[in-house]
Design a protein around this motif. Structure first.
Motif: not given
Length: 141
Positions: A44, A46, A64, A72, A74, A101-107
């Motif tokens: 998990n 990157e 993650y 959720r 990171v 970047y991580v906000t766009k992934k839903g974190f």
């Protein structure tokens, strides 16, 4: 030339080892670091990087998970900016990119660890709005 921020390709993960070696307080060999990164990249995890042209100047691992107290989440790990680029705002730009970047992934939360003696990082993270929540313990088995 503007900096390039991105997630490094899995097959290029060992490119980050020379920068990460600068944080190597546990004296992990280069071979062992490479082996660990080859495992991490398939978990998990990157690895975000910063390039100035063709030169890799920054690295930040991203772990993650979902935590019961923060949702959720990171965790930035082994954050390093090349010595020649420190104090020039690269870290702030890098973390700005990572937040988006991580906000766009839903974190929804970010938490991290930093070495007790790494005073420069403490100042940076306080300026970024991080708060101290607790202590990080380790026991080697």
């Amino acid at each position: 030339m503007p900096f390039e921020f991105k997630i490094i390709e899995k097959e290029k993960i060992n490119d980050v080892v020379p920068l990460v070696e600068k944080l190597n307080d546990f004296k992990v060999s280069k071979t062992e670091l490479e082996q660990r990164f080859s495992e991490m990249i398939n978990q998990n995890y990157e690895c975000a990087v910063v390039y100035d042209g063709d030169k890799l100047i920054g690295v930040c691992g991203l772990w993650y998970c979902t935590r019961h107290y923060s949702g959720r989440s990171v965790e930035p790990d082994h954050v390093v900016i090349d010595d020649a680029y420190r104090g020039q705002g690269v870290g702030k730009l890098f973390f700005g990119w990572i937040y988006k970047y991580v906000t766009k992934k839903g974190f929804e939360a970010m938490e991290l660890n930093t070495y007790v003696i790494n005073y420069q990082s403490h100042k940076f993270y306080f300026n970024e709005g991080f708060k101290i929540l607790g202590y990080h313990f380790i026991k080697k088995l």
